[in-house]
Design an enzyme around this catalytic site. Structure first.
Site, mmCIF file in Angstrom:
data_model
loop_
_atom_site.group_PDB
_atom_site.id
_atom_site.type_symbol
_atom_site.label_atom_id
_atom_site.label_comp_id
_atom_site.label_asym_id
_atom_site.label_seq_id
_atom_site.Cartn_x
_atom_site.Cartn_y
_atom_site.Cartn_z
ATOM 1 N N SER A 160 0.869 -1.182 0.000
ATOM 2 C CA SER A 160 0.000 0.000 0.000
ATOM 3 C C SER A 160 0.900 1.225 0.000
ATOM 4 O O SER A 160 2.061 1.141 0.425
ATOM 5 C CB SER A 160 -0.859 0.005 1.277
ATOM 6 N N TYR A 199 -2.783 -1.096 10.351
ATOM 7 C CA TYR A 199 -2.676 -1.284 8.897
ATOM 8 C C TYR A 199 -1.332 -0.762 8.383
ATOM 9 O O TYR A 199 -0.619 -1.441 7.630
ATOM 10 C CB TYR A 199 -3.845 -0.562 8.212
HETATM 11 P P1 NAD Z 1 -11.352 -6.130 -0.589
HETATM 12 O O1 NAD Z 1 -11.903 -6.033 0.774
HETATM 13 O O2 NAD Z 1 -12.252 -6.009 -1.768
HETATM 14 O O3 NAD Z 1 -10.513 -7.469 -0.773
HETATM 15 C C1 NAD Z 1 -9.801 -8.082 0.263
HETATM 16 C C2 NAD Z 1 -9.819 -9.561 0.004
HETATM 17 O O4 NAD Z 1 -9.048 -10.236 1.009
HETATM 18 C C3 NAD Z 1 -11.240 -10.122 0.089
HETATM 19 O O5 NAD Z 1 -11.413 -11.050 -0.953
HETATM 20 C C4 NAD Z 1 -11.253 -10.818 1.451
HETATM 21 O O6 NAD Z 1 -12.177 -11.876 1.516
HETATM 22 C C5 NAD Z 1 -9.825 -11.309 1.511
HETATM 23 N N1 NAD Z 1 -9.403 -11.678 2.855
HETATM 24 C C6 NAD Z 1 -9.484 -10.938 3.992
HETATM 25 N N2 NAD Z 1 -9.003 -11.645 5.029
HETATM 26 C C7 NAD Z 1 -8.601 -12.848 4.527
HETATM 27 C C8 NAD Z 1 -8.023 -14.008 5.104
HETATM 28 N N3 NAD Z 1 -7.754 -14.074 6.410
HETATM 29 N N4 NAD Z 1 -7.722 -15.060 4.291
HETATM 30 C C9 NAD Z 1 -7.995 -15.002 2.968
HETATM 31 N N5 NAD Z 1 -8.552 -13.940 2.373
HETATM 32 C C10 NAD Z 1 -8.855 -12.877 3.154
HETATM 33 O O7 NAD Z 1 -10.226 -5.006 -0.658
HETATM 34 P P2 NAD Z 1 -9.127 -4.679 -1.768
HETATM 35 O O8 NAD Z 1 -9.061 -3.208 -1.831
HETATM 36 O O9 NAD Z 1 -9.324 -5.452 -3.005
HETATM 37 O O10 NAD Z 1 -7.811 -5.161 -1.005
HETATM 38 C C11 NAD Z 1 -6.881 -6.081 -1.553
HETATM 39 C C12 NAD Z 1 -5.480 -5.745 -1.064
HETATM 40 O O11 NAD Z 1 -5.096 -4.474 -1.574
HETATM 41 C C13 NAD Z 1 -5.342 -5.654 0.465
HETATM 42 O O12 NAD Z 1 -4.114 -6.228 0.867
HETATM 43 C C14 NAD Z 1 -5.325 -4.150 0.711
HETATM 44 O O13 NAD Z 1 -4.625 -3.815 1.885
HETATM 45 C C15 NAD Z 1 -4.590 -3.686 -0.532
HETATM 46 N N6 NAD Z 1 -4.786 -2.260 -0.833
HETATM 47 C C16 NAD Z 1 -6.002 -1.782 -1.241
HETATM 48 C C17 NAD Z 1 -6.127 -0.420 -1.528
HETATM 49 C C18 NAD Z 1 -7.407 0.190 -2.015
HETATM 50 O O14 NAD Z 1 -7.467 1.424 -2.133
HETATM 51 N N7 NAD Z 1 -8.445 -0.568 -2.305
HETATM 52 C C19 NAD Z 1 -5.034 0.431 -1.377
HETATM 53 C C20 NAD Z 1 -3.829 -0.095 -0.941
HETATM 54 C C21 NAD Z 1 -3.706 -1.446 -0.680
#
Ligand code: NAD
Length: 270
Positions: free
Chosen positions: A155, A168
């Site tokens: 991130s 986080y």
């Molecule tokens: P999201 O909530 O749509 O997806 C997260 C996914 O992780 C979901 O499918 C959830 O079921 C899964 N998950 C959570 N806990 C889990 C576990 N214990 N075991 C297996 N799966 C698990 O959110 P996203 O935005 O798609 O996030 C994906 C990644 O991207 C994360 O690591 C998040 O920190 C990172 N991220 C997202 C953003 C953003 O702006 N959306 C920015 C920076 C980083």
């Protein structure tokens, strides 16, 4: 249609947290480039099925496997079943992650631990299992120049401190040095390990930041490029990092953030 420029055919990828958001788009992007995809999920079976369906529509194979990435035994089983079905593994996208936000003086130990367990320990457990498989199988130069490729989902908060989200930010700062240390340790084995550092991407994790026009306007003040990121922006970067087009790249954090990490407050000279 000819072969895609970023060709992953003959390769097997595990994408964790592939039932929604970024992980879903990454799984589909890898499939479009020709990879077979293991769609990992924890709770959202319907989302995992939608991802698998899209992978198949892209002309590839999908295997849905439930596992909590913070549970060692479940992670081991995820990789064992991947090998059982596809023989080996070439690409891991360690994407699963979550937030449990609170002012730091009110944050419970449970919320601290949960985020570290999933976002940091979960990535370590998946990286360890993938590396073991890459080492067991050894090089397959006819399939890829690298013996294995790992993309960690970090991130912008691996670099930008984040009030109210201390668990986080600590987890993503940890992912940065974990990724770099693993990259240093396994480069000589031709295993490439990199991170993507997304900025604000439109997914369920940050719905509050974009679902009203006021929230979106606030958010856009932090993004010099002038738009929120879409999941495909991250999928495109992941496909590149998994392909031989990035063969000389290891230990890197690729910021895909529309300039969010560029101290946008200083745009006018500070
Ligand atoms: P999201 O909530 O749509 O997806 C997260 C996914 O992780 C979901 O499918 C959830 O079921 C899964 N998950 C959570 N806990 C889990 C576990 N214990 N075991 C297996 N799966 C698990 O959110 P996203 O935005 O798609 O996030 C994906 C990644 O991207 C994360 O690591 C998040 O920190 C990172 N991220 C997202 C953003 C953003 O702006 N959306 C920015 C920076 C980083």
């Amino acid at each position: 249609m000819g072969r895609p420029i970023l060709d992953l055919s003959g390769q097997v990828a595990v994408v964790t947290g592939a039932s929604s958001g970024i992980g879903q788009a990454v799984a589909i992007g890898l499939a479009e480039a020709g990879a077979k995809v293991v769609v990992n999920y924890r709770g959202e079976e319907e989302g995992a099925e939608a991802t698998a369906e899209a992978v198949r529509r892209a002309g590839s194979e999908a295997l849905i496997l439930r596992a909590d990435v913070s549970d060692e035994a479940e992670v081991e089983e995820l990789f064992r079943r991947t090998r059982e079905r596809f023989g080996t593994l070439h690409i891991l996208v360690a994407n699963a992650g979550l937030q449990r936000d609170a002012p730091s003086h009110e944050m419970s130990l449970d919320d601290w631990r949960k985020v570290i367990d999933v976002n940091l320990t979960g990535q370590f457990l998946c990286c360890r299992a993938a590396i073991r498989e890459f080492l067991r199988r050894g090089p397959q130069p006819e399939i890829s120049k690298a013996t294995g490729k790992i993309v960690c989902m970090s991130s912008v908060h691996e670099r930008i401190m984040w009030a109210g989200h201390v668990n986080y930010a600590a987890s993503k700062g940890g992912v940065m040095l974990m990724m770099q240390s693993l990259a240093q340790e396994y480069a000589e084995k031709k295993i490439r390990i990199n991170s993507i550092a997304p900025g604000a991407i439109r997914t369920p994790i940050n719905r509050k930041a974009w679902e009203t026009p006021e929230a979106l306007a606030d958010l856009l003040r932090l993004i010099p490029y002038g738009r929120i990121g879409e999941v495909e922006d991250i999928a495109n970067a992941a496909v590149w990092l998994a392909s031989d087009h990035s063969d000389y790249v290891t230990g890197a954090s690729l910021f895909v953030d529309g300039g969010m990490a560029l101290y946008p407050e200083f745009r006018g000279g500070g």
